[in-house]
Motif scaffolding. Structure first.
Motif, PDB file in Angstrom:
ATOM      1  N   ARG A 122       0.853  -1.188   0.000  1.00  0.00           N
ATOM      2  CA  ARG A 122       0.000   0.000   0.000  1.00  0.00           C
ATOM      3  C   ARG A 122       0.891   1.241   0.000  1.00  0.00           C
ATOM      4  O   ARG A 122       1.737   1.397   0.862  1.00  0.00           O
ATOM      5  CB  ARG A 122      -0.906  -0.016   1.225  1.00  0.00           C
ATOM      6  CG  ARG A 122      -1.949   1.071   1.220  1.00  0.00           C
ATOM      7  CD  ARG A 122      -2.837   1.003   2.438  1.00  0.00           C
ATOM      8  NE  ARG A 122      -3.633  -0.196   2.434  1.00  0.00           N
ATOM      9  CZ  ARG A 122      -3.929  -0.899   3.542  1.00  0.00           C
ATOM     10  NH1 ARG A 122      -3.486  -0.507   4.717  1.00  0.00           N
ATOM     11  NH2 ARG A 122      -4.670  -1.981   3.468  1.00  0.00           N
ATOM     12  N   VAL A 123       0.689   2.113  -0.984  1.00  0.00           N
ATOM     13  CA  VAL A 123       1.485   3.337  -1.071  1.00  0.00           C
ATOM     14  C   VAL A 123       0.666   4.586  -0.768  1.00  0.00           C
ATOM     15  O   VAL A 123       1.244   5.639  -0.477  1.00  0.00           O
ATOM     16  CB  VAL A 123       2.194   3.479  -2.437  1.00  0.00           C
ATOM     17  CG1 VAL A 123       3.178   2.345  -2.631  1.00  0.00           C
ATOM     18  CG2 VAL A 123       1.211   3.549  -3.578  1.00  0.00           C
ATOM     19  N   ALA A 124      -0.659   4.485  -0.811  1.00  0.00           N
ATOM     20  CA  ALA A 124      -1.512   5.628  -0.466  1.00  0.00           C
ATOM     21  C   ALA A 124      -2.923   5.138  -0.181  1.00  0.00           C
ATOM     22  O   ALA A 124      -3.359   4.100  -0.687  1.00  0.00           O
ATOM     23  CB  ALA A 124      -1.538   6.646  -1.600  1.00  0.00           C
ATOM     24  N   MET A 125      -3.605   5.924   0.647  1.00  0.00           N
ATOM     25  CA  MET A 125      -5.038   5.731   0.914  1.00  0.00           C
ATOM     26  C   MET A 125      -5.694   7.086   0.722  1.00  0.00           C
ATOM     27  O   MET A 125      -5.146   8.107   1.144  1.00  0.00           O
ATOM     28  CB  MET A 125      -5.292   5.243   2.344  1.00  0.00           C
ATOM     29  CG  MET A 125      -4.879   3.815   2.606  1.00  0.00           C
ATOM     30  SD  MET A 125      -5.853   2.593   1.703  1.00  0.00           S
ATOM     31  CE  MET A 125      -7.486   2.834   2.383  1.00  0.00           C
ATOM     32  N   ALA A 126      -6.856   7.076   0.099  1.00  0.00           N
ATOM     33  CA  ALA A 126      -7.559   8.335  -0.139  1.00  0.00           C
ATOM     34  C   ALA A 126      -9.042   8.152   0.140  1.00  0.00           C
ATOM     35  O   ALA A 126      -9.569   7.043   0.063  1.00  0.00           O
ATOM     36  CB  ALA A 126      -7.358   8.793  -1.581  1.00  0.00           C
ATOM     37  N   GLN A 127      -9.674   9.269   0.468  1.00  0.00           N
ATOM     38  CA  GLN A 127     -11.126   9.345   0.554  1.00  0.00           C
ATOM     39  C   GLN A 127     -11.573  10.476  -0.338  1.00  0.00           C
ATOM     40  O   GLN A 127     -10.900  11.512  -0.427  1.00  0.00           O
ATOM     41  CB  GLN A 127     -11.604   9.613   1.977  1.00  0.00           C
ATOM     42  CG  GLN A 127     -11.669   8.389   2.838  1.00  0.00           C
ATOM     43  CD  GLN A 127     -12.448   8.653   4.123  1.00  0.00           C
ATOM     44  OE1 GLN A 127     -12.641   9.780   4.537  1.00  0.00           O
ATOM     45  NE2 GLN A 127     -12.892   7.594   4.739  1.00  0.00           N
ATOM     46  N   ALA A 128     -12.692  10.274  -0.996  1.00  0.00           N
ATOM     47  CA  ALA A 128     -13.221  11.296  -1.891  1.00  0.00           C
ATOM     48  C   ALA A 128     -14.702  11.489  -1.635  1.00  0.00           C
ATOM     49  O   ALA A 128     -15.421  10.541  -1.297  1.00  0.00           O
ATOM     50  CB  ALA A 128     -12.995  10.890  -3.342  1.00  0.00           C
ATOM     51  N   LEU A 129     -15.142  12.711  -1.809  1.00  0.00           N
ATOM     52  CA  LEU A 129     -16.547  13.067  -1.707  1.00  0.00           C
ATOM     53  C   LEU A 129     -17.019  13.438  -3.100  1.00  0.00           C
ATOM     54  O   LEU A 129     -16.383  14.256  -3.775  1.00  0.00           O
ATOM     55  CB  LEU A 129     -16.726  14.248  -0.750  1.00  0.00           C
ATOM     56  CG  LEU A 129     -18.151  14.657  -0.419  1.00  0.00           C
ATOM     57  CD1 LEU A 129     -18.869  13.549   0.356  1.00  0.00           C
ATOM     58  CD2 LEU A 129     -18.144  15.950   0.377  1.00  0.00           C
ATOM     59  N   ALA A 130     -18.100  12.821  -3.529  1.00  0.00           N
ATOM     60  CA  ALA A 130     -18.644  13.090  -4.861  1.00  0.00           C
ATOM     61  C   ALA A 130     -20.021  13.733  -4.733  1.00  0.00           C
ATOM     62  O   ALA A 130     -20.832  13.317  -3.901  1.00  0.00           O
ATOM     63  CB  ALA A 130     -18.741  11.803  -5.672  1.00  0.00           C
ATOM     64  N   TYR A 131     -20.247  14.721  -5.560  1.00  0.00           N
ATOM     65  CA  TYR A 131     -21.556  15.380  -5.657  1.00  0.00           C
ATOM     66  C   TYR A 131     -22.290  14.763  -6.845  1.00  0.00           C
ATOM     67  O   TYR A 131     -21.707  14.560  -7.905  1.00  0.00           O
ATOM     68  CB  TYR A 131     -21.365  16.887  -5.868  1.00  0.00           C
ATOM     69  CG  TYR A 131     -22.634  17.604  -6.224  1.00  0.00           C
ATOM     70  CD1 TYR A 131     -23.602  17.849  -5.254  1.00  0.00           C
ATOM     71  CD2 TYR A 131     -22.889  18.015  -7.524  1.00  0.00           C
ATOM     72  CE1 TYR A 131     -24.789  18.495  -5.581  1.00  0.00           C
ATOM     73  CE2 TYR A 131     -24.061  18.671  -7.854  1.00  0.00           C
ATOM     74  CZ  TYR A 131     -25.007  18.896  -6.876  1.00  0.00           C
ATOM     75  OH  TYR A 131     -26.183  19.538  -7.200  1.00  0.00           O
ATOM     76  N   HIS A 132     -23.578  14.482  -6.665  1.00  0.00           N
ATOM     77  CA  HIS A 132     -24.377  13.844  -7.716  1.00  0.00           C
ATOM     78  C   HIS A 132     -25.328  14.825  -8.354  1.00  0.00           C
ATOM     79  O   HIS A 132     -25.913  15.659  -7.673  1.00  0.00           O
ATOM     80  CB  HIS A 132     -25.234  12.724  -7.120  1.00  0.00           C
ATOM     81  CG  HIS A 132     -24.468  11.717  -6.351  1.00  0.00           C
ATOM     82  ND1 HIS A 132     -25.075  10.749  -5.599  1.00  0.00           N
ATOM     83  CD2 HIS A 132     -23.131  11.499  -6.207  1.00  0.00           C
ATOM     84  CE1 HIS A 132     -24.170   9.994  -5.017  1.00  0.00           C
ATOM     85  NE2 HIS A 132     -22.993  10.432  -5.368  1.00  0.00           N
ATOM     86  N   ARG A 133     -25.500  14.649  -9.637  1.00  0.00           N
ATOM     87  CA  ARG A 133     -26.566  15.351 -10.343  1.00  0.00           C
ATOM     88  C   ARG A 133     -27.199  14.353 -11.312  1.00  0.00           C
ATOM     89  O   ARG A 133     -26.554  13.378 -11.730  1.00  0.00           O
ATOM     90  CB  ARG A 133     -26.047  16.594 -11.033  1.00  0.00           C
ATOM     91  CG  ARG A 133     -24.970  16.377 -12.045  1.00  0.00           C
ATOM     92  CD  ARG A 133     -24.473  17.715 -12.538  1.00  0.00           C
ATOM     93  NE  ARG A 133     -23.601  17.513 -13.679  1.00  0.00           N
ATOM     94  CZ  ARG A 133     -22.883  18.460 -14.216  1.00  0.00           C
ATOM     95  NH1 ARG A 133     -22.923  19.676 -13.726  1.00  0.00           N
ATOM     96  NH2 ARG A 133     -22.115  18.220 -15.255  1.00  0.00           N
ATOM     97  N   PRO A 134     -28.456  14.570 -11.647  1.00  0.00           N
ATOM     98  CA  PRO A 134     -29.134  13.615 -12.525  1.00  0.00           C
ATOM     99  C   PRO A 134     -28.440  13.506 -13.880  1.00  0.00           C
ATOM    100  O   PRO A 134     -27.902  14.497 -14.386  1.00  0.00           O
ATOM    101  CB  PRO A 134     -30.542  14.205 -12.691  1.00  0.00           C
ATOM    102  CG  PRO A 134     -30.689  15.177 -11.566  1.00  0.00           C
ATOM    103  CD  PRO A 134     -29.320  15.661 -11.227  1.00  0.00           C
ATOM    104  N   ARG A 135     -28.453  12.332 -14.432  1.00  0.00           N
ATOM    105  CA  ARG A 135     -27.888  12.140 -15.771  1.00  0.00           C
ATOM    106  C   ARG A 135     -28.793  12.815 -16.800  1.00  0.00           C
ATOM    107  O   ARG A 135     -29.993  12.832 -16.650  1.00  0.00           O
ATOM    108  CB  ARG A 135     -27.790  10.650 -16.110  1.00  0.00           C
ATOM    109  CG  ARG A 135     -26.728   9.964 -15.289  1.00  0.00           C
ATOM    110  CD  ARG A 135     -26.330   8.668 -15.967  1.00  0.00           C
ATOM    111  NE  ARG A 135     -25.397   7.949 -15.130  1.00  0.00           N
ATOM    112  CZ  ARG A 135     -24.072   8.106 -15.191  1.00  0.00           C
ATOM    113  NH1 ARG A 135     -23.566   8.928 -16.048  1.00  0.00           N
ATOM    114  NH2 ARG A 135     -23.292   7.415 -14.414  1.00  0.00           N
ATOM    115  N   LYS A 136     -28.183  13.362 -17.802  1.00  0.00           N
ATOM    116  CA  LYS A 136     -28.950  14.049 -18.866  1.00  0.00           C
ATOM    117  C   LYS A 136     -29.233  13.118 -20.001  1.00  0.00           C
ATOM    118  O   LYS A 136     -28.587  12.190 -20.257  1.00  0.00           O
ATOM    119  CB  LYS A 136     -28.178  15.269 -19.352  1.00  0.00           C
ATOM    120  CG  LYS A 136     -28.023  16.300 -18.260  1.00  0.00           C
ATOM    121  CD  LYS A 136     -27.263  17.487 -18.771  1.00  0.00           C
ATOM    122  CE  LYS A 136     -27.120  18.489 -17.632  1.00  0.00           C
ATOM    123  NZ  LYS A 136     -26.449  19.679 -17.993  1.00  0.00           N
TER     124      LYS A 136
END
Length: 136
Positions: A122-136
């Motif tokens: 293991r060389v890195a650990m990350a957390q990400a937050l994603a914002y959702h919007r409806p698909r077009k």
């Protein structure tokens, strides 16, 4: 869109965005709420200490979560990425990033990304937050 169409979009569009293509990031496996991508560490990706620059590792982690999150019913935008570097990566190595969902809600989702070298360290650990919007 169906789950299969979302996975196809994530694989064929998101995984092949201009930056990913430029860097040489490859999609190894993509399924619902999961992606595994890889990056070969070229000489131009190194820092002053002859190890993979944090930017190259961060780019791979960001791309992995972008692909994984876009397999869902939402079009997603990554609004935050936090990363911890845990080990060095040598030139010529290939690193992989696995992104998976920790919490998937209507407007936001939280993702975990684990980055490993070719030996499985293991060389890195990350957390990400994603914002959702409806698909077009």
């Amino acid at each position: 869109m169906s789950i299969d169409e979302n996975i196809k979009y994530a694989t064929e569009v998101v995984a092949r965005d201009p930056m990913a293509v430029f860097l040489g990031i490859r999609a190894e496996e993509v399924r619902h709420a999961y992606a595994r991508l890889s990056l070969h560490i070229r000489p131009e990706y190194l820092n002053a200490l002859d190890r993979a620059h944090g930017m190259s590792i961060s780019c791979l982690a960001d791309q992995a979560v972008a692909v994984a999150s876009n397999t869902t019913e939402y079009q997603t935008l990554i609004v935050e990425l936090k990363i911890n570097f845990l080990g060095a990566v040598s030139p010529g190595d290939t690193i992989t990033a696995e992104a998976s969902s920790l919490d998937l809600k209507r407007k936001l989702s939280l993702w975990q990304v684990e980055v490993k070298d070719s030996a499985g360290n293991r060389v890195a650990m990350a957390q990400a937050l994603a914002y959702h919007r409806p698909r077009k």
